[in-house]
Design a protein around this motif. Structure first.
Motif, PDB file in Angstrom:
ATOM      1  N   MET A 213       0.818  -1.214   0.000  1.00 60.35           N
ATOM      2  CA  MET A 213       0.000   0.000   0.000  1.00 60.35           C
ATOM      3  C   MET A 213       0.852   1.264   0.000  1.00 60.35           C
ATOM      4  SD  MET A 213      -3.392  -0.442   2.220  1.00 60.35           S
ATOM      5  CE  MET A 213      -3.107  -1.831   3.257  1.00 60.35           C
ATOM      6  N   GLN A 214       2.033   1.199   0.588  1.00 62.11           N
ATOM      7  CA  GLN A 214       2.913   2.363   0.599  1.00 62.11           C
ATOM      8  C   GLN A 214       3.330   2.737  -0.816  1.00 62.11           C
ATOM      9  OE1 GLN A 214       6.262   1.631   3.080  1.00 62.11           O
ATOM     10  NE2 GLN A 214       5.053   1.398   4.928  1.00 62.11           N
ATOM     11  N   ASN A 215       3.470   1.753  -1.677  1.00 61.97           N
ATOM     12  CA  ASN A 215       3.948   1.978  -3.030  1.00 61.97           C
ATOM     13  C   ASN A 215       2.827   2.076  -4.056  1.00 61.97           C
ATOM     14  OD1 ASN A 215       6.565   1.792  -2.019  1.00 61.97           O
ATOM     15  ND2 ASN A 215       6.552  -0.420  -2.236  1.00 61.97           N
ATOM     16  N   ASN A 216       1.601   1.760  -3.682  1.00 65.94           N
ATOM     17  CA  ASN A 216       0.494   1.721  -4.635  1.00 65.94           C
ATOM     18  C   ASN A 216      -0.672   2.563  -4.107  1.00 65.94           C
ATOM     19  OD1 ASN A 216      -1.426   1.115  -6.508  1.00 65.94           O
ATOM     20  ND2 ASN A 216      -1.213  -1.105  -6.342  1.00 65.94           N
ATOM     21  N   PRO A 217      -0.825   3.794  -4.599  1.00 64.61           N
ATOM     22  CA  PRO A 217      -1.905   4.652  -4.096  1.00 64.61           C
ATOM     23  C   PRO A 217      -3.298   4.111  -4.430  1.00 64.61           C
ATOM     24  CG  PRO A 217      -0.755   5.714  -5.921  1.00 64.61           C
ATOM     25  CD  PRO A 217       0.003   4.475  -5.582  1.00 64.61           C
TER      26      PRO A 217
ATOM     27  N   ASN B 204      -8.928  12.315  -1.491  1.00 58.83           N
ATOM     28  CA  ASN B 204      -8.416  12.907  -2.718  1.00 58.83           C
ATOM     29  C   ASN B 204      -6.920  12.628  -2.819  1.00 58.83           C
ATOM     30  OD1 ASN B 204      -7.075  14.806  -1.097  1.00 58.83           O
ATOM     31  ND2 ASN B 204      -8.771  16.266  -1.237  1.00 58.83           N
ATOM     32  N   LYS B 205      -6.302  13.072  -3.929  1.00 58.87           N
ATOM     33  CA  LYS B 205      -4.888  12.742  -4.168  1.00 58.87           C
ATOM     34  C   LYS B 205      -3.979  13.285  -3.076  1.00 58.87           C
ATOM     35  CE  LYS B 205      -5.213  12.246  -9.111  1.00 58.87           C
ATOM     36  NZ  LYS B 205      -4.403  11.301  -9.802  1.00 58.87           N
ATOM     37  N   GLN B 206      -4.275  14.479  -2.591  1.00 59.90           N
ATOM     38  CA  GLN B 206      -3.436  15.075  -1.550  1.00 59.90           C
ATOM     39  C   GLN B 206      -3.519  14.256  -0.260  1.00 59.90           C
ATOM     40  OE1 GLN B 206      -4.584  19.009  -0.389  1.00 59.90           O
ATOM     41  NE2 GLN B 206      -2.572  19.495   0.457  1.00 59.90           N
ATOM     42  N   GLN B 207      -4.697  13.814   0.094  1.00 64.95           N
ATOM     43  CA  GLN B 207      -4.865  12.996   1.292  1.00 64.95           C
ATOM     44  C   GLN B 207      -4.182  11.650   1.133  1.00 64.95           C
ATOM     45  OE1 GLN B 207      -9.136  13.212   1.301  1.00 64.95           O
ATOM     46  NE2 GLN B 207      -9.163  14.554   3.107  1.00 64.95           N
ATOM     47  N   LEU B 208      -4.255  11.070  -0.065  1.00 67.90           N
ATOM     48  CA  LEU B 208      -3.574   9.794  -0.316  1.00 67.90           C
ATOM     49  C   LEU B 208      -2.067   9.948  -0.174  1.00 67.90           C
ATOM     50  CD1 LEU B 208      -5.577   8.362  -3.326  1.00 67.90           C
ATOM     51  CD2 LEU B 208      -5.416   7.388  -1.041  1.00 67.90           C
ATOM     52  N   GLN B 209      -1.510  11.026  -0.714  1.00 66.49           N
ATOM     53  CA  GLN B 209      -0.076  11.258  -0.602  1.00 66.49           C
ATOM     54  C   GLN B 209       0.339  11.436   0.857  1.00 66.49           C
ATOM     55  OE1 GLN B 209       0.608  14.611  -3.150  1.00 66.49           O
ATOM     56  NE2 GLN B 209       0.790  13.353  -4.996  1.00 66.49           N
TER      57      GLN B 209
ATOM     58  N   MET C 163       2.840   9.228   5.760  1.00 64.70           N
ATOM     59  CA  MET C 163       2.735   8.846   7.173  1.00 64.70           C
ATOM     60  C   MET C 163       3.079   7.374   7.359  1.00 64.70           C
ATOM     61  SD  MET C 163      -0.664  10.971   8.311  1.00 64.70           S
ATOM     62  CE  MET C 163      -0.932   9.949   9.734  1.00 64.70           C
ATOM     63  N   MET C 164       2.620   6.527   6.436  1.00 67.21           N
ATOM     64  CA  MET C 164       2.919   5.092   6.542  1.00 67.21           C
ATOM     65  C   MET C 164       4.412   4.839   6.374  1.00 67.21           C
ATOM     66  SD  MET C 164      -0.295   3.481   4.465  1.00 67.21           S
ATOM     67  CE  MET C 164       0.238   1.790   4.618  1.00 67.21           C
TER      68      MET C 164
ATOM     69  N   GLN D  59       6.167   5.969   9.565  1.00 70.57           N
ATOM     70  CA  GLN D  59       5.902   5.031  10.659  1.00 70.57           C
ATOM     71  C   GLN D  59       6.725   3.769  10.479  1.00 70.57           C
ATOM     72  OE1 GLN D  59       1.835   3.763  10.952  1.00 70.57           O
ATOM     73  NE2 GLN D  59       2.072   3.133  13.062  1.00 70.57           N
ATOM     74  N   ASN D  60       6.852   3.310   9.245  1.00 69.80           N
ATOM     75  CA  ASN D  60       7.629   2.107   8.959  1.00 69.80           C
ATOM     76  C   ASN D  60       9.097   2.332   9.273  1.00 69.80           C
ATOM     77  OD1 ASN D  60       8.150  -0.502   8.115  1.00 69.80           O
ATOM     78  ND2 ASN D  60       8.320   0.052   5.975  1.00 69.80           N
ATOM     79  N   GLN D  61       9.613   3.507   8.959  1.00 70.32           N
ATOM     80  CA  GLN D  61      11.025   3.806   9.244  1.00 70.32           C
ATOM     81  C   GLN D  61      11.267   3.926  10.746  1.00 70.32           C
ATOM     82  OE1 GLN D  61      11.795   7.340   7.023  1.00 70.32           O
ATOM     83  NE2 GLN D  61      12.027   6.267   5.087  1.00 70.32           N
ATOM     84  N   ASN D  62      10.316   4.483  11.480  1.00 72.39           N
ATOM     85  CA  ASN D  62      10.481   4.630  12.928  1.00 72.39           C
ATOM     86  C   ASN D  62      10.319   3.308  13.658  1.00 72.39           C
ATOM     87  OD1 ASN D  62      10.867   7.363  12.594  1.00 72.39           O
ATOM     88  ND2 ASN D  62       8.734   7.892  13.018  1.00 72.39           N
TER      89      ASN D  62
END
Length: 76
Positions: A35-39, A54-59, A64-65, A68-71
């Motif tokens: 999901m991180q790589n596929n909007p 919308n696109k801005q919210q998806l980005q 954020m994902m 979170q994954n890096q942290n």
């Protein structure tokens, strides 16, 4: 009734639950990574939960994902 007739089913149940849980965690992690790589996949999941993004919210959600994954990774 023998001791083994009780012990083996109980152990089988515990091992099955543990393996099922680990399999579910692995599957969920792989889906979150996709999901991180596929909007489109992220939008589909949001729509299933009743949100229209919308696109801005998806980005923003993807960013954020990723953060979170890096942290979540253990640091040495």
């Amino acid at each position: 009734m023998s001791f083994w007739n009780i012990l083996i089913p109980v152990l089988t149940l515990i091992v099955g639950l543990a393996l099922g849980f680990l399999g579910g965690v692995f599957y969920l992690r792989s889906q979150m990574t996709k999901m991180q790589n596929n909007p489109d996949m992220l939008a589909k999941m949001a729509k299933q939960m009743g949100y229209n993004m919308n696109k801005q919210q998806l980005q923003k959600a993807q960013q954020m994902m990723k953060n979170q994954n890096q942290n979540a990774k253990p640091r040495r």
